[in-house]
Write a protein that holds these residues in place. Structure first.
Motif, mmCIF file in Angstrom:
data_model
loop_
_atom_site.group_PDB
_atom_site.id
_atom_site.type_symbol
_atom_site.label_atom_id
_atom_site.label_comp_id
_atom_site.label_asym_id
_atom_site.label_seq_id
_atom_site.Cartn_x
_atom_site.Cartn_y
_atom_site.Cartn_z
ATOM 1 N N GLN A 164 0.569 -1.180 -0.115
ATOM 2 C CA GLN A 164 -0.107 0.166 0.368
ATOM 3 C C GLN A 164 0.891 1.146 -0.461
ATOM 4 O O GLN A 164 0.956 3.018 -0.557
ATOM 5 C CB GLN A 164 -0.699 -0.204 1.068
ATOM 6 N N LEU A 165 1.940 1.471 0.694
ATOM 7 C CA LEU A 165 2.941 2.322 0.667
ATOM 8 C C LEU A 165 3.376 3.096 -0.443
ATOM 9 O O LEU A 165 3.966 3.854 -0.982
ATOM 10 C CB LEU A 165 4.136 2.091 1.303
ATOM 11 N N GLY A 166 3.902 1.587 -1.759
ATOM 12 C CA GLY A 166 4.271 1.895 -2.775
ATOM 13 C C GLY A 166 3.331 2.900 -3.769
ATOM 14 O O GLY A 166 3.601 3.643 -4.663
ATOM 15 N N GLN A 167 2.129 3.554 -3.359
ATOM 16 C CA GLN A 167 1.025 4.473 -4.065
ATOM 17 C C GLN A 167 0.656 5.928 -2.728
ATOM 18 O O GLN A 167 0.200 6.201 -3.178
ATOM 19 C CB GLN A 167 -0.205 3.479 -3.702
ATOM 20 N N VAL A 168 1.133 5.603 -2.183
ATOM 21 C CA VAL A 168 1.700 6.856 -0.927
ATOM 22 C C VAL A 168 3.059 7.548 -1.024
ATOM 23 O O VAL A 168 4.381 7.002 -1.265
ATOM 24 C CB VAL A 168 1.961 6.423 0.418
ATOM 25 N N HIS A 169 3.198 9.015 -1.835
ATOM 26 C CA HIS A 169 5.004 9.369 -1.686
ATOM 27 C C HIS A 169 4.834 10.277 -0.374
ATOM 28 O O HIS A 169 4.082 11.206 -0.230
ATOM 29 C CB HIS A 169 3.835 10.940 -2.597
ATOM 30 N N LEU A 170 5.284 9.745 0.518
ATOM 31 C CA LEU A 170 5.826 10.189 2.157
ATOM 32 C C LEU A 170 6.994 11.454 1.780
ATOM 33 O O LEU A 170 6.332 12.161 2.693
ATOM 34 C CB LEU A 170 6.362 9.342 2.964
ATOM 35 N N ASP A 171 6.921 11.840 0.492
ATOM 36 C CA ASP A 171 7.740 12.610 1.081
ATOM 37 C C ASP A 171 7.208 14.542 0.791
ATOM 38 O O ASP A 171 7.384 14.876 1.166
ATOM 39 C CB ASP A 171 9.312 12.733 0.207
ATOM 40 N N VAL A 172 6.490 13.599 0.157
ATOM 41 C CA VAL A 172 5.432 15.282 -0.256
ATOM 42 C C VAL A 172 4.177 15.534 0.401
ATOM 43 O O VAL A 172 3.944 16.517 1.025
ATOM 44 C CB VAL A 172 4.415 14.702 -1.798
ATOM 45 N N LEU A 173 3.881 13.816 1.301
ATOM 46 C CA LEU A 173 2.418 13.920 2.260
ATOM 47 C C LEU A 173 2.582 14.701 3.161
ATOM 48 O O LEU A 173 2.138 15.315 4.371
ATOM 49 C CB LEU A 173 1.523 12.421 2.090
ATOM 50 N N LEU A 198 10.840 1.686 7.991
ATOM 51 C CA LEU A 198 10.250 0.876 7.822
ATOM 52 C C LEU A 198 10.818 0.270 8.586
ATOM 53 O O LEU A 198 11.288 -0.500 9.280
ATOM 54 C CB LEU A 198 10.241 0.226 6.354
ATOM 55 N N LEU A 199 9.707 -0.995 9.534
ATOM 56 C CA LEU A 199 9.723 -2.006 10.647
ATOM 57 C C LEU A 199 9.936 -3.175 10.154
ATOM 58 O O LEU A 199 9.148 -4.003 9.227
ATOM 59 C CB LEU A 199 9.323 -2.268 11.619
ATOM 60 N N THR A 240 13.832 -0.784 -4.662
ATOM 61 C CA THR A 240 12.990 0.824 -4.820
ATOM 62 C C THR A 240 12.469 1.624 -3.827
ATOM 63 O O THR A 240 12.374 2.551 -3.828
ATOM 64 C CB THR A 240 11.832 0.790 -6.082
ATOM 65 N N GLN A 241 11.379 0.437 -3.733
ATOM 66 C CA GLN A 241 10.487 1.332 -2.652
ATOM 67 C C GLN A 241 10.663 1.700 -1.102
ATOM 68 O O GLN A 241 10.648 2.652 -0.711
ATOM 69 C CB GLN A 241 9.459 0.187 -1.743
#
Length: 327
Positions: A64-73, A82-83, A103-104
């Motif tokens: 699911q995190l592959g669909q989230v841009h953490l650096d933008v959000l 990441l554990l 990559t993720q």
């Protein structure tokens, strides 16, 4: 500091990862840090409203995190960990899955792993993130075998949810094809609900075999604190798992003084000292053969073989995690 842990409810289903998460989360709370646990649903709103210093994501959410841009959000002041309890690429090997997951991982400020095995795997495949290792603590559990355990002795014990990578189906199939007798009981502790078709196949192997039918006992999911009682009564602990990023059940068996027979997948082989407190084998066929040698008396451990093990605690892990994040 403020911590947001995005993890499954540790009580939602039995697993080594959930035991670890629950223990570490409780210990973090005891340090005086502000710690909040949330599931995947709604974590974004929680993070943006609360603005934590650190967000810890369980690797179960990596797809699911592959669909989230953490650096933008996320705000620039919020860092992410990441554990890693398990990655699909640990089983897949060099594949498209490995490339995708590696990559993720670059999106996180740090990776937290539970063994040197996982750290070396990730570093060896080009992960350049900071990687912290916090192995599950060695807990000395209190407990004694009771009537339920004594009624089945002697028994060998397997602890693992009925899912493919735990190897239970292949192990039972191997016993069904090669064993002319089964002079011990086999007790299997683990949830059948995660992969119902796989669990049904395990039970079908047993029900359709005259030798296994009365000797193999599926106990289902058992509260973690009760597993100690089963370990105390076991004559041998067997792990047929093809991949353990740590192997909490194996460590607990060794701590209880039970000999371990396991496959060498992942970190499992690093926990067992060959010929001292157990045996490590390379494939399922050899695992079945070694089991038969054990119950026939041709494979045994010296009585003085168990190593002295130094207990540790989740409180120590929490303190180390705070040291890591303070750097």
């Amino acid at each position: 500091m403020k911590w947001l842990w995005v993890i499954p409810d540790p009580k939602s289903f039995p697993s080594g990862g959930n035991v670890y998460n629950g223990g570490l989360l409780e210990a973090m709370n005891q340090t005086g840090e502000e710690v909040v646990m949330t599931r995947w649903e709604g974590w974004k709103a929680h993070a943006l409203r609360w603005v934590p210093d650190w967000i810890v994501f369980d690797s179960i959410y990596l797809p699911q995190l592959g669909q989230v841009h953490l650096d933008v959000l996320l705000p620039v002041t919020t860092r992410t960990i990441l554990l890693v309890h398990h990655l699909s690429s640990l089983e897949e090997g060099i594949s498209d899955m490995l490339i995708t997951e590696i990559t993720q991982l670059a999106a996180f400020d740090a990776i937290l792993v539970t063994s040197e095995f996982t750290r070396k795997f990730l570093a060896g495949h080009g992960v350049n993130n900071v990687i912290w290792v916090l192995e599950p603590p060695l807990l000395i559990q209190e407990g004694q075998s009771g009537p339920a355990q004594r009624a089945l002795q002697p028994y060998l014990l397997m602890v693992g949810n009925l899912i493919p990578r735990k190897g239970i189906l292949d192990y039972l199939r191997g016993l069904s094809l090669t064993s002319a007798e089964l002079p011990v009981q086999i007790v299997i502790i683990g949830s059948p609900e995660l992969e119902p078709d796989y669990a049904a196949a395990c039970k079908a192997i047993v029900n359709n075999n005259e030798i296994l039918r009365d000797q193999v006992h599926f106990m289902g999911a058992v509260p973690h604190e009760e597993i100690t009682c089963w370990l105390k009564g076991a004559a041998l602990f067997v792990s047929a798992s093809s991949m353990e990023t740590f192997g909490i059940a194996i460590q607990e068996a060794l701590a209880a003084g039970v000999g371990v027979l396991c496959l060498e997948g992942g970190n499992a082989g690093e926990l067992v000292q060959e010929g001292v407190d157990g045996w490590v084998v390379g494939d399922m066929e050899t695992l079945v053969e070694a089991t038969e040698k054990w119950w026939s008396g041709h494979l045994y451990l010296p009585e003085e073989g168990q190593r002295v093990r130094t207990p540790s605690s989740y409180e120590q892990l929490a303190i180390q995690l705070l040291r890591f994040t303070a750097r």
